[in-house]
Design an enzyme around this catalytic site. Sequence first.
Site, mmCIF file in Angstrom:
data_model
loop_
_atom_site.group_PDB
_atom_site.id
_atom_site.type_symbol
_atom_site.label_atom_id
_atom_site.label_comp_id
_atom_site.label_asym_id
_atom_site.label_seq_id
_atom_site.Cartn_x
_atom_site.Cartn_y
_atom_site.Cartn_z
ATOM 1 N N ASN A 7 51.599 14.126 -10.226
ATOM 2 C CA ASN A 7 51.986 14.525 -11.883
ATOM 3 C C ASN A 7 50.629 15.694 -11.878
ATOM 4 O OD1 ASN A 7 51.348 15.520 -15.170
ATOM 5 N ND2 ASN A 7 52.796 13.892 -15.092
ATOM 6 N N TYR A 141 59.700 12.713 -13.281
ATOM 7 C CA TYR A 141 59.119 12.393 -14.720
ATOM 8 C C TYR A 141 60.284 11.750 -15.163
ATOM 9 C CZ TYR A 141 56.125 14.315 -18.067
ATOM 10 O OH TYR A 141 55.236 14.093 -19.055
ATOM 11 N N ASP A 182 56.044 10.191 -11.350
ATOM 12 C CA ASP A 182 55.842 9.927 -12.361
ATOM 13 C C ASP A 182 56.365 8.695 -13.291
ATOM 14 O OD1 ASP A 182 53.953 9.083 -14.925
ATOM 15 O OD2 ASP A 182 53.893 10.559 -15.372
ATOM 16 N N ASP A 291 45.156 15.277 -15.156
ATOM 17 C CA ASP A 291 44.978 14.220 -15.364
ATOM 18 C C ASP A 291 45.525 12.520 -14.819
ATOM 19 O OD1 ASP A 291 47.430 15.017 -16.625
ATOM 20 O OD2 ASP A 291 47.012 13.792 -18.021
ATOM 21 N N HIS A 292 46.473 13.324 -13.624
ATOM 22 C CA HIS A 292 46.904 12.623 -12.367
ATOM 23 C C HIS A 292 45.852 12.664 -11.380
ATOM 24 C CE1 HIS A 292 50.496 10.428 -15.205
ATOM 25 N NE2 HIS A 292 50.197 11.946 -15.755
ATOM 26 N N CYS A 501 30.497 8.029 -29.769
ATOM 27 C CA CYS A 501 29.858 7.312 -28.608
ATOM 28 C C CYS A 501 30.112 8.882 -27.626
ATOM 29 C CB CYS A 501 29.204 6.281 -27.613
ATOM 30 S SG CYS A 501 28.422 6.343 -26.553
#
Length: 525
Positions: A7, A141, A182, A291-292, A501
């Site tokens: 992906n 997908y 995915d 992000d994959h 944080c």
Amino acid sequence: MKIVTWNINGIRSFRCGIKKTLDELDADIICVQETKVTRDLLDERIAIVDGYNSYFSFSRGRSGYSGVATYCKDNATPIAAEEGLTGLLTNNAGGIGCYGNHSEFTDEELQLLDNEGRAIITQHRVQCSDKIQTITVINVYCPRADPEKPERRQFKLQFYKLLQTRAEAMLKNGSSVILLGDVNTSHRPIDHCDPNEIDDFEDNPGRKWLNVFLRDDKPSASADFSHGGKFVDTFRYFHPTRTGAFTCWSTLTGARRTNYGTRIDYIFADHQLAKEQFVAADIMPEVEGSDHCPVWGALRCILLPDSKPPPLATCYLPEFAGKQQKLSRFLVKVDQKSCQTESKEALPGSQEEAERRENINVTGTKRIMRTESVKQMSKKAKTATTCSKPQGNLLAFFKPKNEKALGSSQNSLKASPTRDELTPDVVSQLHSATQDKTTKGEHLSTHACNPRSDKGASFGFWKSVLHGPPPTPACKVHGEPCVLRTVKKEGPNMGQQFFVCARPQGHAANPEARCNFFAWVERGK
């Protein structure tokens, strides 16, 4: 034979280096998801890559959404290719067939399931030992189930059902099947960074479907598959107990640095193919750019390429095939005035706007309809240009319009006013002038806010009026400056800011992960 799925979260990010990316993945068949490109935006450098033939499926309803593509090396040219799972998008002789029973779906449901560009299927001829057989590769997908949209959850489950129907129909017809992509569901607790934080983890409908679709994971190729479905998770087939093997991480929280993710990208194979031909499978978390991360599988069989790509290949699309187009496509009767106006039109201010504009059909009618709006944009651009010249410092803006009415305030406005000099009329004019100039994009001079000035009271006043961002607190555990976030989810807190944080998200036991510090920013601060 080697196959990869990834992906990529937008194929146009590889526009200048798609061939280099494909070559570095070093596979015969490369399947990518979430291309985020429609046919009208498909670039030749992405569609036609030297040494590869490619096959795309596009979203029919939304630009920059979904989409999958399969790249095959020339030595892996398929014998057939097809877009979608239902057969409704197949209008050429190179289709694959074997659709299964669709009696549980309405015609409208089938159309919608294929409208988002979520599947490309290629069929390949391979040499396995002493026999030649076919392997069908289904690149998908799968939809994400938005918890706030129940209809999308149902859509996802329907997609799973349709996918299983098609895969099993091909298997029944005698072809081996690899289903990859995915899948948007982590199967077991071992495939999730923190399954205990999810209510009813095992009861998730997607996981229940995977339990039925897949056979039990086995540690070796000699194992006997006797329970479950017809397909095998090839990664777990070779790595049944590996922990921390994730393929997707949140970019917002920087979770990849602490490996706080999920495994939702898979290569599934029918159990006989996995047992007889697969020799290895693994993930590639070291490969960045999305992000994959990619997932790969290797088989001992040898690909036998077809002599030419099937009709669905992008090289046959008219815009890339070099075919002569009708002259009428390029000759559009356009009003000369609109041409002159458009030449002055400002560039779009965002990528989304650029995509929207590129999707407009360039016809005479469209151009005429846009003329008035274009003129308005041109006027705005011209106004902005004439007003962009600096107008001096802040003091010049606060001279009274009516000197008699302000009286003695005239002299005091030559410098920054003190609190005693701020009569109601002066405050009113200051407020009005500040708003006017701020609206026009003018920058306030620092002369009126100079802390070294002997007019300390004036500095305090301007600081209270023109305050900046709230002071950044330090988190309690690490003593480090926090980061400012904004709530984007719809609800009573939408738009509200808060501090957390700054470290990446991770397990509480991980000293490198962020602590649980949280503080709202008071409204108006």
